[in-house]
Every structure is written in structure tokens, then in C-alpha cells.
Design a protein around this motif. Structure first.
Motif, PDB file in Angstrom:
ATOM      1  N   ASP A   1      10.531   6.775  16.540  1.00 55.92           N
ATOM      2  CA  ASP A   1      10.267   6.183  17.848  1.00 55.92           C
ATOM      3  C   ASP A   1       9.596   4.827  17.607  1.00 55.92           C
ATOM      4  O   ASP A   1       8.541   4.763  16.976  1.00 55.92           O
ATOM      5  CB  ASP A   1       9.362   7.104  18.668  1.00 55.92           C
ATOM      6  N   ILE A   2      10.213   3.755  18.100  1.00 51.75           N
ATOM      7  CA  ILE A   2       9.737   2.396  17.844  1.00 51.75           C
ATOM      8  C   ILE A   2       9.503   1.676  19.167  1.00 51.75           C
ATOM      9  O   ILE A   2      10.346   1.728  20.066  1.00 51.75           O
ATOM     10  CB  ILE A   2      10.753   1.589  17.008  1.00 51.75           C
ATOM     11  N   ASP A   3       8.369   1.005  19.270  1.00 52.37           N
ATOM     12  CA  ASP A   3       8.076   0.162  20.435  1.00 52.37           C
ATOM     13  C   ASP A   3       7.358  -1.078  19.911  1.00 52.37           C
ATOM     14  O   ASP A   3       6.180  -1.018  19.554  1.00 52.37           O
ATOM     15  CB  ASP A   3       7.211   0.915  21.446  1.00 52.37           C
ATOM     16  N   LEU A   4       8.076  -2.199  19.842  1.00 55.48           N
ATOM     17  CA  LEU A   4       7.535  -3.413  19.250  1.00 55.48           C
ATOM     18  C   LEU A   4       7.773  -4.613  20.164  1.00 55.48           C
ATOM     19  O   LEU A   4       8.802  -4.712  20.833  1.00 55.48           O
ATOM     20  CB  LEU A   4       8.190  -3.693  17.887  1.00 55.48           C
ATOM     21  N   ALA A   5       6.816  -5.522  20.156  1.00 55.30           N
ATOM     22  CA  ALA A   5       6.935  -6.752  20.921  1.00 55.30           C
ATOM     23  C   ALA A   5       6.318  -7.884  20.110  1.00 55.30           C
ATOM     24  O   ALA A   5       5.333  -7.687  19.395  1.00 55.30           O
ATOM     25  CB  ALA A   5       6.249  -6.632  22.289  1.00 55.30           C
ATOM     26  N   GLY A   6       6.897  -9.081  20.226  1.00 50.51           N
ATOM     27  CA  GLY A   6       6.349 -10.206  19.482  1.00 50.51           C
ATOM     28  C   GLY A   6       7.172 -11.458  19.657  1.00 50.51           C
ATOM     29  O   GLY A   6       8.009 -11.556  20.558  1.00 50.51           O
ATOM     30  N   ASP A   7       6.930 -12.423  18.765  1.00 52.80           N
ATOM     31  CA  ASP A   7       7.605 -13.699  18.907  1.00 52.80           C
ATOM     32  C   ASP A   7       9.012 -13.682  18.331  1.00 52.80           C
ATOM     33  O   ASP A   7       9.928 -14.304  18.877  1.00 52.80           O
ATOM     34  CB  ASP A   7       6.781 -14.815  18.250  1.00 52.80           C
ATOM     35  N   GLU A   8       9.230 -12.960  17.225  1.00 52.05           N
ATOM     36  CA  GLU A   8      10.553 -12.932  16.604  1.00 52.05           C
ATOM     37  C   GLU A   8      10.774 -11.607  15.904  1.00 52.05           C
ATOM     38  O   GLU A   8       9.878 -11.081  15.246  1.00 52.05           O
ATOM     39  CB  GLU A   8      10.707 -14.076  15.600  1.00 52.05           C
ATOM     40  N   ILE A   9      11.974 -11.056  16.063  1.00 51.24           N
ATOM     41  CA  ILE A   9      12.348  -9.810  15.397  1.00 51.24           C
ATOM     42  C   ILE A   9      13.655 -10.039  14.661  1.00 51.24           C
ATOM     43  O   ILE A   9      14.655 -10.432  15.262  1.00 51.24           O
ATOM     44  CB  ILE A   9      12.513  -8.653  16.401  1.00 51.24           C
TER      45      ILE A   9
ATOM     46  N   GLN B   1       7.538 -15.077   8.873  1.00 51.01           N
ATOM     47  CA  GLN B   1       6.665 -15.800   9.793  1.00 51.01           C
ATOM     48  C   GLN B   1       6.500 -15.087  11.127  1.00 51.01           C
ATOM     49  O   GLN B   1       5.722 -15.529  11.970  1.00 51.01           O
ATOM     50  CB  GLN B   1       7.222 -17.215  10.032  1.00 51.01           C
ATOM     51  N   ALA B   2       7.234 -14.001  11.334  1.00 55.93           N
ATOM     52  CA  ALA B   2       7.200 -13.304  12.620  1.00 55.93           C
ATOM     53  C   ALA B   2       6.029 -12.340  12.682  1.00 55.93           C
ATOM     54  O   ALA B   2       5.630 -11.737  11.682  1.00 55.93           O
ATOM     55  CB  ALA B   2       8.501 -12.545  12.837  1.00 55.93           C
ATOM     56  N   SER B   3       5.478 -12.178  13.885  1.00 59.57           N
ATOM     57  CA  SER B   3       4.358 -11.268  14.111  1.00 59.57           C
ATOM     58  C   SER B   3       4.700 -10.337  15.263  1.00 59.57           C
ATOM     59  O   SER B   3       5.081 -10.794  16.350  1.00 59.57           O
ATOM     60  CB  SER B   3       3.087 -12.055  14.430  1.00 59.57           C
ATOM     61  N   LEU B   4       4.562  -9.016  15.035  1.00 58.17           N
ATOM     62  CA  LEU B   4       4.905  -8.023  16.038  1.00 58.17           C
ATOM     63  C   LEU B   4       3.737  -7.067  16.234  1.00 58.17           C
ATOM     64  O   LEU B   4       2.959  -6.815  15.319  1.00 58.17           O
ATOM     65  CB  LEU B   4       6.135  -7.215  15.602  1.00 58.17           C
ATOM     66  N   LYS B   5       3.641  -6.509  17.442  1.00 55.11           N
ATOM     67  CA  LYS B   5       2.627  -5.513  17.754  1.00 55.11           C
ATOM     68  C   LYS B   5       3.280  -4.348  18.475  1.00 55.11           C
ATOM     69  O   LYS B   5       4.274  -4.515  19.177  1.00 55.11           O
ATOM     70  CB  LYS B   5       1.520  -6.116  18.620  1.00 55.11           C
ATOM     71  N   GLY B   6       2.696  -3.148  18.291  1.00 51.68           N
ATOM     72  CA  GLY B   6       3.233  -1.980  18.977  1.00 51.68           C
ATOM     73  C   GLY B   6       2.920  -0.701  18.253  1.00 51.68           C
ATOM     74  O   GLY B   6       1.809  -0.511  17.746  1.00 51.68           O
ATOM     75  N   ARG B   7       3.909   0.178  18.158  1.00 56.81           N
ATOM     76  CA  ARG B   7       3.709   1.480  17.532  1.00 56.81           C
ATOM     77  C   ARG B   7       5.021   1.950  16.906  1.00 56.81           C
ATOM     78  O   ARG B   7       6.109   1.608  17.372  1.00 56.81           O
ATOM     79  CB  ARG B   7       3.223   2.517  18.545  1.00 56.81           C
TER      80      ARG B   7
END
Length: 349
Positions: A165-173, A146-152
Motif C-alpha cells: 500500500d503506497i501513498d506518496l506526494a512530492g515534487d517529482e516521482i 533530486q526528488a523529495s517525497l512524503k507519505g507512507r
């Protein structure tokens, strides 16, 4: 009744597909090829509902539309440029969405990680640049359950080493699920797991889950390389009711490790945090006593300097700050807390 076809890693499947495509001559005249197939069966794999529209483009193909359903009820959609000379490369847009991640995992690796088994869906959409040496996912939208993430996410491999190299942001990880999915995609390219890579990561989320611990309102940045985990920063608005800031470094394995770090903690009620520590730490009378005496540690605002070395000194903690209206300065030494013996020696000043 038993699998007669050995598990084929995802990289080997992609390379086999690229080799097949490379053997198809690219016409040197303008045109378009359209393919529609209800299913394509090869060894242990059935790919369904294939729709493909391509145009010849120099040394490769311009993919106008590519759609297929892979095992695990996995929808694949791609558009972009497929170059075949000098090693296969794809630049364009890619979407992968699985409604049965456990089935996809079993197809790719022959086993299913418990973290993946709990997911009812997983997938991503991204602008990609994919070669055998480097894979870049920009404008990435990643769905895990159910989690949604955005980034690269970017991965670079050289010889036997690789970096991510990880850069992620969202509601749940869910870091356990994210690690399992990463290992699933990477297969056996570099060692046995994604943690064999050099990793530079930034996460920002309303909630992060890892090893059964939930932290809310989290921003963190860390690196792993050569068996060393360096936590550059970790700010959490709520871990078991406590506001926590931390940084530090850990190296070694679970059976032989050392580390040091600093933790700043503020909590009005320490009972939930002490209960969590009792669940996650080896059993020790000091921890049991803290749980029973939690009411005396209300309104804690403290800094803790930690050092841990399984082979030299055990665990040491220096604590300073205020607890329940009192100023506190303490040093605790637990030389055998990490050993396999029943010795529970404690020195407290």
C-alpha cells in the motif's frame, strides 16, 4: 577477478543478522553496552564506522543509537526497540541514505538497474514497524535523486502472496526508479519483481516520469493484482501540452494483453502530443498522417473510449467532442495494429 561469493538477497542478509543478534543473551540486569568499530568484514561485505549503544530490555534490546556505513557509501541510523522472541521485530526510527545507489544495488542484487544507475543519491527516513511478515513506514520522507517525497508505505506478506500500500506526494516521482528501488529492497521474496505484489497506490506530484513520458501536475490512484492493472483515476495538468483525465483497466502481458478505458483530453496545440504518440506507438500511416496534419486539430476537447485486445479485434477507439471548432463523432478500428505483420488495415467512420 570474478565474484566467488554468490549474491545474497537483502532479506537473507537481514535474517542472518537477526539470527546473530538473537544468539546474544540479553542480560537481566540494568546496564548499557557501547560498541565502536572502524570496520567489520564478513565475506563480500565491509561495514564501516560502527557505533552502537544499547540497553537490555526484557526479551530484546532498546537501541539508543545505531550508526554504520554500508556498501554504496550508505549511511544507516536507527533508534528504537528490537524484540527477538517470537520472530525479530524492530519499532522505532530509521534512516538510510546512499550516496552511491549503484554500489548499494550491486551489493544487494549483483546487478544495477539502469534507472538506479542514473541516480546520484537515494534514501529515506521514517518511523518504522518491521517484522518478517509486515513492514510499515509511516511519516516517510523519501529521496530519489533530486526528488523529495512524503507519505507512507506498508507491506504485508502471507504465505506466497504479498501486498503493498503506497501513498506518496512530492515534487517529482520517477516510477521506473521507484519500481527498481522497490524490487531491490524486496529481492526475491515474492517472484521476480515488485510487480508480483498486489499493489494499491496513490501518487500526487508536480511531475511524474514513466517509460520516457513526463506528466506534470498529476494525481493518480491505481491497483495491480493478478496481472490486472486498474487505473481508478489519473488527472494530469500537462502531458505534452495536453490536459488529460483517464481511467481504465489492462490485463495480460506485453505479448498477450487486453484492456479498455476512457480518456478525456483538452489541448490548444496537438502537435507535441501527436509527436509523442508517434514515438511510443507502433509505426502506422494513420499516426504519421496525424503528425503532419496537427495544425488542423487545434483547440481539441474530446473524449476517447478505447478497447484493446491483441487476440480479438485489435484496437478500437470511439471519439467525441470538438476539434478546431467542429463537432466530431468518430469510430476507428485497427484490427491488426498490435500484430507482428505489416498489415495496416484501418476502418474509420
Amino acid at each position: 577477478k570474478t565474484s566467488r561469493t554468490p549474491t545474497v538477497p537483502v532479506r537473507q542478509r537481514i535474517e542472518a543478522f537477526a539470527s546473530l543478534i538473537a544468539r546474544i543473551p540479553v542480560p537481566q540486569v540494568p546496564g548499557k553496552a557501547s560498541i565502536r568499530l572502524p570496520a567489520l568484514v564478513s565475506d563480500d561485505t565491509t561495514i564501516r564506522d560502527i557505533r552502537l549503544d544499547v540497553r537490555p530490555d526484557g526479551a530484546g534490546w532498546q537501541v539508543e543509537n545505531a550508526v554504520a556505513v554500508l556498501p554504496g557509501r550508505t549511511q544507516l541510523e536507527a533508534k528504537g526497540s528490537l524484540t527477538l522472541t517470537g520472530g525479530p521485530a524492530f519499532n522505532g526510527d530509521l534512516l538510510v541514505a546512499s550516496n552511491q545507489p549503484s554500489g548499494l544495488a550491486n551489493w544487494l542484487s549483483g546487478s544495477v538497474d539502469p534507472a538506479i544507475r542514473q541516480l546520484n543519491a537515494a534514501g529515506f527516513s521514517s518511523t518504522v514497524s518491521l517484522t518478517t511478515q509486515a513492514q510499515r513506514f509511516e511519516k516517510l520522507e523519501l529521496a530519489i535523486g533530486q526528488a523529495s517525497l512524503k507519505g507512507r508505505i506498508a507491506r504485508q506478506s502471507e504465505d506466497k502472496s504479498a501486498s503493498i500500500d503506497i501513498d506518496l506526494a512530492g515534487d517529482e516521482i520517477d516510477l521506473d526508479a521507484l519500481k527498481a528501488l522497490g524490487g531491490l529492497v524486496l529481492g526475491d521474496q515474492v517472484g521476480s519483481s515488485v510487480l508480483d505484489h498486489r499493489i494499491t497506490a496513490k501518487f500526487k506530484a508536480d511531475r511524474i516520469n514513466m517509460a520516457g513520458v513526463t506528466a506534470n501536475r498529476v494525481e493518480t490512484a491505481f491497483t495491480t493484482a493478478g496481472g490486472v492493472l486498474t487505473l481508478d483515476t489519473m488527472n494530469a495538468g500537462d502531458i505534452a501540452g495536453a490536459e488529460v483525465r483517464a481511467k481504465g483497466q489492462v490485463k495480460g502481458s506485453s505479448s498477450d494483453f487486453a484492456g479498455k478505458g476512457t480518456i478525456n483530453l483538452h489541448a490548444a496545440d496537438m502537435q507535441p502530443l501527436f509527436d509523442l504518440l508517434r514515438q511510443k506507438l507502433p509505426q502506422h500511416p494513420l499516426v504519421d498522417r496525424l503528425v503532419r496534419s496537427a495544425a488542423w486539430y487545434a483547440n481539441s476537447d474530446i473524449a476517447v473510449d478505447l478497447s484493446v485486445d491483441k487476440n480479438n479485434g485489435g484496437a478500437n477507439a470511439a471519439v467525441s467532442g470538438t476539434i478546431n471548432g467542429s463537432r466530431l463523432s468518430a469510430v476507428a478500428k485497427l484490427p491488426d495494429v498490435l500484430s507482428d505483420t505489416d498489415d495496416t488495415a484501418l476502418t474509420l467512420e
